[in-house]
Design a protein around this motif. Structure first.
Motif, PDB file in Angstrom:
ATOM      1  N   ALA A   1       2.552  86.376  94.837  1.00 60.62           N
ATOM      2  CA  ALA A   1       3.065  86.114  93.556  1.00 60.62           C
ATOM      3  C   ALA A   1       2.511  84.616  93.336  1.00 60.62           C
ATOM      4  O   ALA A   1       2.575  83.435  93.689  1.00 60.62           O
ATOM      5  N   PHE A   2       1.622  84.733  91.917  1.00 64.74           N
ATOM      6  CA  PHE A   2       0.970  83.343  91.561  1.00 64.74           C
ATOM      7  C   PHE A   2       2.021  82.262  91.206  1.00 64.74           C
ATOM      8  O   PHE A   2       1.536  81.156  91.275  1.00 64.74           O
TER       9      PHE A   2
ATOM     10  N   THR B   1      -3.642  68.923  89.346  1.00 62.37           N
ATOM     11  CA  THR B   1      -2.940  69.733  90.034  1.00 62.37           C
ATOM     12  C   THR B   1      -1.685  70.122  89.118  1.00 62.37           C
ATOM     13  O   THR B   1      -1.348  69.155  88.271  1.00 62.37           O
ATOM     14  N   ILE B   2      -1.198  71.278  89.133  1.00 66.01           N
ATOM     15  CA  ILE B   2       0.114  71.783  88.306  1.00 66.01           C
ATOM     16  C   ILE B   2       0.788  72.518  89.202  1.00 66.01           C
ATOM     17  O   ILE B   2       0.328  73.347  89.960  1.00 66.01           O
ATOM     18  N   SER B   3       2.251  71.940  89.286  1.00 67.13           N
ATOM     19  CA  SER B   3       2.985  72.831  90.066  1.00 67.13           C
ATOM     20  C   SER B   3       3.682  74.041  89.601  1.00 67.13           C
ATOM     21  O   SER B   3       3.320  74.403  88.427  1.00 67.13           O
ATOM     22  N   THR B   4       4.663  74.595  90.240  1.00 65.67           N
ATOM     23  CA  THR B   4       5.145  75.911  90.014  1.00 65.67           C
ATOM     24  C   THR B   4       5.911  75.850  88.647  1.00 65.67           C
ATOM     25  O   THR B   4       5.824  76.625  87.973  1.00 65.67           O
ATOM     26  N   LEU B   5       6.467  74.781  88.378  1.00 68.65           N
ATOM     27  CA  LEU B   5       7.163  74.463  87.249  1.00 68.65           C
ATOM     28  C   LEU B   5       6.701  73.807  86.213  1.00 68.65           C
ATOM     29  O   LEU B   5       7.052  73.434  85.260  1.00 68.65           O
ATOM     30  N   GLY B   6       5.287  73.501  86.373  1.00 62.66           N
ATOM     31  CA  GLY B   6       4.608  73.036  85.310  1.00 62.66           C
ATOM     32  C   GLY B   6       4.338  71.661  85.379  1.00 62.66           C
ATOM     33  O   GLY B   6       3.694  70.976  84.383  1.00 62.66           O
ATOM     34  N   GLY B   7       4.852  70.716  86.555  1.00 61.21           N
ATOM     35  CA  GLY B   7       4.480  69.477  86.489  1.00 61.21           C
ATOM     36  C   GLY B   7       3.041  69.315  86.966  1.00 61.21           C
ATOM     37  O   GLY B   7       2.437  69.951  87.668  1.00 61.21           O
TER      38      GLY B   7
END
Length: 123
Positions: free
Chosen positions: A28-29, A50-56
């Motif tokens: 799961a990407f 960098t970008i987190s799973t929630l878009g941060g």
């Protein structure tokens, strides 16, 4: 396991733009924080964004204001829009995946790496 394939590199003049893409396959990407890194000839690999799973997101100082990281979970793809490119941006650019929801600019935090795409900026 996550497989990563970068694309979009090339040769552009200083001041130009490029958009890099990194397509992911495997698990799961959306569960992975993604990062972009680069390595210039004779230099160590360094972080870009960098970008987190929630878009941060976070950016390294040298690219802040010029580069934009984004992700499309429906397409399993992370992007790096690069504007106002400089000769010192010349490097092989790598995307990487981190099995964590937290963003990180630390190379050691990443679990999977792509093969890289060459970006060359002419003066």
């Amino acid at each position: 396991q996550v497989q990563l394939v970068e694309s979009g590199g090339g040769l552009v003049q200083a001041g130009g733009s490029l958009r890099l893409s990194c397509a992911a396959s495997g698990q799961a990407f959306s569960a992975y924080t993604m990062g972009w890194f680069r390595q210039a000839p004779g230099k160590e690999r360094e972080s870009v964004a960098t970008i987190s799973t929630l878009g941060g997101y976070m950016y390294a100082g040298s690219t802040r204001g010029r580069f934009t990281i984004s992700r499309d979970n429906a397409k399993n793809t992370v992007y790096l829009q690069m504007n106002s490119l400089k000769p010192e941006d010349t490097a092989v650019y790598y995307c990487a995946a981190r099995a964590s929801r937290w963003p990180s600019l630390a190379i050691r935090d990443y679990d999977y790496w792509g093969q890289g795409t060459q970006v060359t900026i002419s003066s």
